[in-house]
Design a protein around this motif. Structure first.
Motif, PDB file in Angstrom:
ATOM      1  N   ASN A   1     113.249 -13.904  47.309  1.00  0.00           N
ATOM      2  CA  ASN A   1     112.744 -14.957  48.117  1.00  0.00           C
ATOM      3  C   ASN A   1     111.269 -15.569  47.606  1.00  0.00           C
ATOM      4  N   ASN A   2     110.467 -14.896  46.882  1.00  0.00           N
ATOM      5  CA  ASN A   2     109.325 -15.469  46.434  1.00  0.00           C
ATOM      6  C   ASN A   2     109.291 -15.958  44.992  1.00  0.00           C
ATOM      7  N   SER A   3     110.342 -15.706  44.305  1.00  0.00           N
ATOM      8  CA  SER A   3     110.369 -15.654  43.093  1.00  0.00           C
ATOM      9  C   SER A   3     110.574 -16.983  42.464  1.00  0.00           C
TER      10      SER A   3
ATOM     11  N   SER B   1     108.805  -8.991  47.103  1.00  0.00           N
ATOM     12  CA  SER B   1     107.621  -9.675  46.885  1.00  0.00           C
ATOM     13  C   SER B   1     106.904  -9.338  45.719  1.00  0.00           C
ATOM     14  N   PHE B   2     106.579 -10.300  45.039  1.00  0.00           N
ATOM     15  CA  PHE B   2     106.014 -10.120  43.656  1.00  0.00           C
ATOM     16  C   PHE B   2     104.349 -10.639  43.835  1.00  0.00           C
ATOM     17  N   THR B   3     103.496  -9.864  42.863  1.00  0.00           N
ATOM     18  CA  THR B   3     102.151 -10.056  42.946  1.00  0.00           C
ATOM     19  C   THR B   3     101.839 -10.300  41.357  1.00  0.00           C
ATOM     20  N   GLN B   4     100.937 -11.239  41.062  1.00  0.00           N
ATOM     21  CA  GLN B   4     100.281 -11.165  39.610  1.00  0.00           C
ATOM     22  C   GLN B   4      99.406  -9.971  39.285  1.00  0.00           C
ATOM     23  N   VAL B   5      99.501  -9.293  38.390  1.00  0.00           N
ATOM     24  CA  VAL B   5      98.753  -8.290  37.936  1.00  0.00           C
ATOM     25  C   VAL B   5      98.017  -8.586  36.818  1.00  0.00           C
TER      26      VAL B   5
END
Length: 917
Positions: free
Chosen positions: A205-207, A245-249
């Motif tokens: 979805n959020n990629s 979901s993905f978060t920038q780390v």
């Protein structure tokens, strides 16, 4: 979004013809042209992007492909094979109709294409997945014996990375976008996921956002499969919920971002190392608790470090290797000598480091660099043919380095001292990266065991590798998938090591069996349509034949392949190109060496397009046109050229040419800035002749031009760029010889969507029927372009670069050369395809020069042509005809002590084995 699987395998082989034993077609003595580098990756990618981007943009707007595909779902579906619209719901009437509606894959299934990803099922290593950067995801269940495509998500979105869930082997992730340093890199659309072994895929979805347009590596934690890590062009992203979901780390403030990522998991804790690149400085980052609250720490960098590749030793996880490209500024002297200065290695090898203490800062030891005393080490990312020239032939070293493009490193799972590195070739070190030997040779003969295609991107060990009874290692490169089964055999070492491919004992084989990911730029066919030739990206010019099937295409001209042409009145005369001004001619149906055919052209090669167009006059094919900034004409099959126009455009090269089939004075030329130039004096024009310009569209690249078959005032032009303005169209028509143009994209649900169009072709006997090759397959109009339908191609929405119509009896074949899925054809009718019978299937001829004849029995009007497999077999007369006939073949003298030789003569769809003894 949901991407639906294809119903059944789309890569069905063409119907098998009767086979004869034969030797492959190989030109007799490779010229310098055949030993060029296989490709020009930077220029190729820039050309690909420039052909597609809207005016003022530098990124392909990939989201428009999804919009276009959604709109295509509302278009009518047409089967050119059945001459009928497919009923509502997309189902043909019965199984027989379905088979007739499908196009036939012609291959090549053996040529390969650019691949950057490979994953192997840990418990059943016969199951592997790979992905072409323009061909979608493919699967094998027999260890590479045969591949089949899995996906119908857009193959023109580059699949750059694959990862398998270590706890559920039916779950895979595909990262899209080639995020490397070339300006023309191919944009992606995020990360896709499958939970059923590739049958269906979901775009996470959020990629699908700009920060994830280029995914260079994906990893899944062994401790927790919900933990997914991605190295992208903006840094490192993490998902803790299986990709929901993905978060920038880790954020990297450059458009190069992080290009490699490796993982070691112990006691439920993931330790990650990331190789990231600034502008252009490269650095290595570490996170010792990446799945939790661990922080990213810069643990190593070095002066002039650019792109970096990483590898962890499986047998000693605290041992980590890093290898880097050099960004050293400066100019390499013309005669660099045996120890070239460091600036010569810009874009090439900088150094290799190792930490044996878990990557802690200040523990990275330099093992070797580009000033190494070992003569092989400095050439790791440089074209071996030029770099080792001083060692092997006494010549001067040359540098063609591309560490930014092809770079791979991997460590033997059972020995932390054995390190593999991939650049243009493959190398192996047995002492922890201090000294390397060559394990493959791109410029060796293709049938030798040391040959591997150039440009290595990934090195993968077999899951059961043990260094003894199992020494299987796979590599993927610009030529597909290759394997060795004796990875620990001796490599080529020392000053003479690079000089002969026999100096390595590592044996290689390619696994390109039905792996149809070849990227054609252009293609054409021989009379009758039973032989076809195409220019490819990264994989030279290839010749295919229906007599041999899709898995036995033949390599002809080295380098990136470009435009092709066959003289329809004398198919002994074949033309091919590589890049820019590089026209070449073969005089024996491609069995002879291709020799330069540019005599008289007084314009620099740089004035010509990357894939420069030329056309044969349909009335008199010995008359030809080619264009750079001006047009040039030959009347003797390119033996001599004269200038045929004043300068058309001071800043833009010719990209398309057309000559009227009924009036050779009518010539059109289109340029990369969107203009179309015309003349009505084509037979007599000279360097002072001004061609009149028109501009059908305000901005865009002219991708093709075609004349009406009987009316020289009517022609069509196509544009390959996405639209910039609302008024833009992709197809235009003129009815006044090119002075004015009208858009023909159609309207509403019967309009071609906003996607690049590369070729439009009218049916010769019914020019109201138009075929358009686009980035999303083939479209058909039955009313001259007012309304369009999508063609029932039977393949995913792939890029179709060139269309060809070839007469056969009372009907026609339609050919499509694609950029990522090889070549296809479909029978249009009317009637049924021609059948052919020959007077013999095999002949023995004497050692002395002799002549023999082959009788051809076929229906009236059925065209045929003949080709030889070797230059000792020639044709005294043009080997072409229609209906029953005969072709005469001359066999040359077999001299010396050679006891015998074998060859083949292909006639129509048959092969005749020739033995001389």
């Amino acid at each position: 979004m949901r991407v639906v699987a294809l119903l059944g395998l789309l890569f069905l082989a063409a119907c098998q013809q009767s086979r004869v034993s034969r030797v492959p077609l190989v030109p007799p003595a490779p010229s310098a042209a055949e030993h060029e580098r296989e490709d020009q990756p930077g220029e190729a990618a820039e050309h690909y992007v420039a052909d597609r981007v809207p005016a003022g943009a530098d990124q392909i707007p990939v989201e428009r492909y999804f919009t276009a595909r959604d709109r295509m779902s509302r278009m009518r579906l047409y089967s050119s094979r059945q001459h009928a619209f497919v009923p509502e719901g997309g189902k043909l009437r019965n199984a027989r109709d379905a088979s007739l509606g499908q196009w036939t894959s012609l291959g090549p299934g053996n040529a390969g294409g650019r691949i950057r990803a490979l994953v192997i099922h840990p418990l059943d290593p016969n199951i592997m997945y790979t992905a072409g950067v323009a061909g979608g995801v493919w699967k094998t269940v027999d260890g590479g014996g045969s591949w089949f495509p899995l996906t119908d998500f857009l193959p023109n979105i580059a699949v750059n990375a694959l990862a398998m869930d270590p706890s559920n082997f039916d779950v895979l992730y595909a990262g899209t976008g080639e995020g490397y340093a070339n300006r023309g890199r191919v944009r992606g659309a995020g990360i896709f996921k499958t939970t059923d072994g590739g049958a269906t895929w979901t775009l996470l979805n959020n990629s699908n956002r700009s920060t994830l347009w280029y995914v260079n590596r994906i990893l899944v934690s062994k401790a927790d499969p919900n933990r997914i890590y991605a190295a992208t062009w903006t840094g490192i992203y993490r998902s803790l919920n299986g990709g929901q979901s993905f978060t920038q780390v880790l954020s990297i403030s450059s458009t190069l971002g992080c290009q490699d990522l490796v993982i070691h998991t112990e006691e439920n804790i993931d330790t990650l190392f990331a190789a990231c690149q600034g502008s252009p400085q490269g650095s290595i980052y570490r996170n010792t608790n990446a799945g939790g609250d661990g922080e990213w720490q810069a643990v190593f960098t070095a002066q002039h470090m650019a792109r970096v590749a990483l590898a962890i030793a499986p047998s000693q996880p605290r041992t980590i290797y890093a290898i880097a490209e050099s960004s050293m500024p400066g100019t390499c002297p013309g005669s660099p000598g045996a120890r070239p200065p460091a600036q010569c290695f810009r874009l090439g090898f900088l150094a290799l480091w190792r930490s044996t203490e878990g990557g802690d800062p200040d523990t990275w030891e330099e093992r070797t660099n580009n000033q190494s005393e070992n003569p092989i080490n400095p050439g790791l990312f440089t074209n071996s043919q030029g770099y080792y020239r001083d060692l092997c032939s006494g010549g001067v070293k040359t540098f063609s380095s591309q560490g930014w493009y092809d770079m791979a490193i991997s460590v033997d799972p059972f020995d932390a001292e054995i390190v593999w590195v991939g650049g243009i070739d493959l190398f192996r070190s047995n002492d922890g990266g201090a000294n390397f030997g060559m394990a493959s040779f791109w410029n060796a003969a293709r049938d030798t065991p040391g040959w591997v295609h150039s440009d290595q991107h990934l090195i993968v060990f077999h899951p059961n590798y043990n260094g003894d009874s199992n020494q299987v290692v796979y590599v993927v490169n610009d030529g597909g998938v290759f394997v060795t089964r004796n990875a620990r055999a001796e490599v080529a070492n020392g000053a003479q090591g690079p000089c002969r491919s026999t100096n390595t004992q590592v044996r290689w084989a390619n696994l390109n069996n039905n792996l149809g990911v070849t990227q054609f730029y252009h293609g054409t066919v021989f009379p009758g349509g039973h032989a076809f030739i195409g220019g490819t990206q990264d994989n030279a010019t290839q010749l295919g034949l229906t007599a041999d099937g899709p898995n036995r295409w033949n390599y002809l001209i080295g380098g990136d392949g470009g435009y092709l042409a066959v003289n329809p009145k004398d198919p002994r005369i074949v033309f091919g190109t590589t890049t820019n001004l590089s026209l070449r001619r073969s005089s024996n149906g491609a069995a002879d060496n291709f020799v330069s055919a540019t005599s008289g052209i007084g314009e620099p090669s740089s004035n010509f397009d990357f894939s420069a167009p030329y056309r044969l006059d349909p009335q008199e094919p010995e008359r030809m046109w080619i264009g750079g900034r001006s047009l040039w004409r030959s009347t003797d099959s390119a033996r001599n050229w004269t200038r045929a126009s004043a300068e058309l455009n001071a800043s833009s090269a010719v990209n398309a040419i057309a000559i009227s089939p009924v009036d050779p004075n009518r010539v059109l030329a289109g340029t990369r800035d969107g203009r179309v130039y015309r003349t009505s004096q084509g037979l007599t024009s000279d360097g002072d002749t001004v061609f009149e310009p028109a501009r059908p569209r305000a901005a865009g690249v002219v991708s093709s031009l075609e004349f009406h078959p009987t009316d020289p005032n009517i022609a069509w032009v196509t544009y390959s760029n996405f639209n910039t303005a609302p008024s833009d169209r992709h197809i235009y028509k003129t009815e006044d010889g090119g002075a004015t143009w009208t858009g023909l994209d159609g309207t509403g649900d019967s309009a071609i969507p906003d996607v690049p169009v590369h070729h439009v072709l009218p049916h010769p006997e019914n020019p109201q029927t138009l075929y358009a090759g686009t980035d999303l397959g083939v479209f058909v109009s039955l009313d001259g372009g007012l309304n369009w339908a999508r063609e029932d191609l039977g393949v995913p929405y792939t890029t179709v670069e060139t269309l060809v119509l070839e007469k056969s009896g009372s009907g026609y074949y339609l050919f499509a050369f694609t950029h990522g899925r090889g070549a296809y054809r479909v029978w249009l009718g009317p009637g049924e395809p021609c059948t052919y019978e020959l007077s013999t299937t095999a002949l023995a001829v004497p050692r002395a020069s002799s002549r023999f004849a082959i009788e051809i029995n076929t229906q009236e009007g059925c065209r045929w042509s003949a080709l030889p497999s070797a230059n000792w077999l020639t044709f005294p007369e043009p080997p072409v005809g229609s209906g029953p006939g005969r072709v005469e073949v001359q066999a040359g003298t077999l001299s010396g002590v050679t006891p015998s030789r074998r060859g083949v003569v292909w006639v129509a769809d048959k092969a005749i084995a020739i033995t001389q003894q």
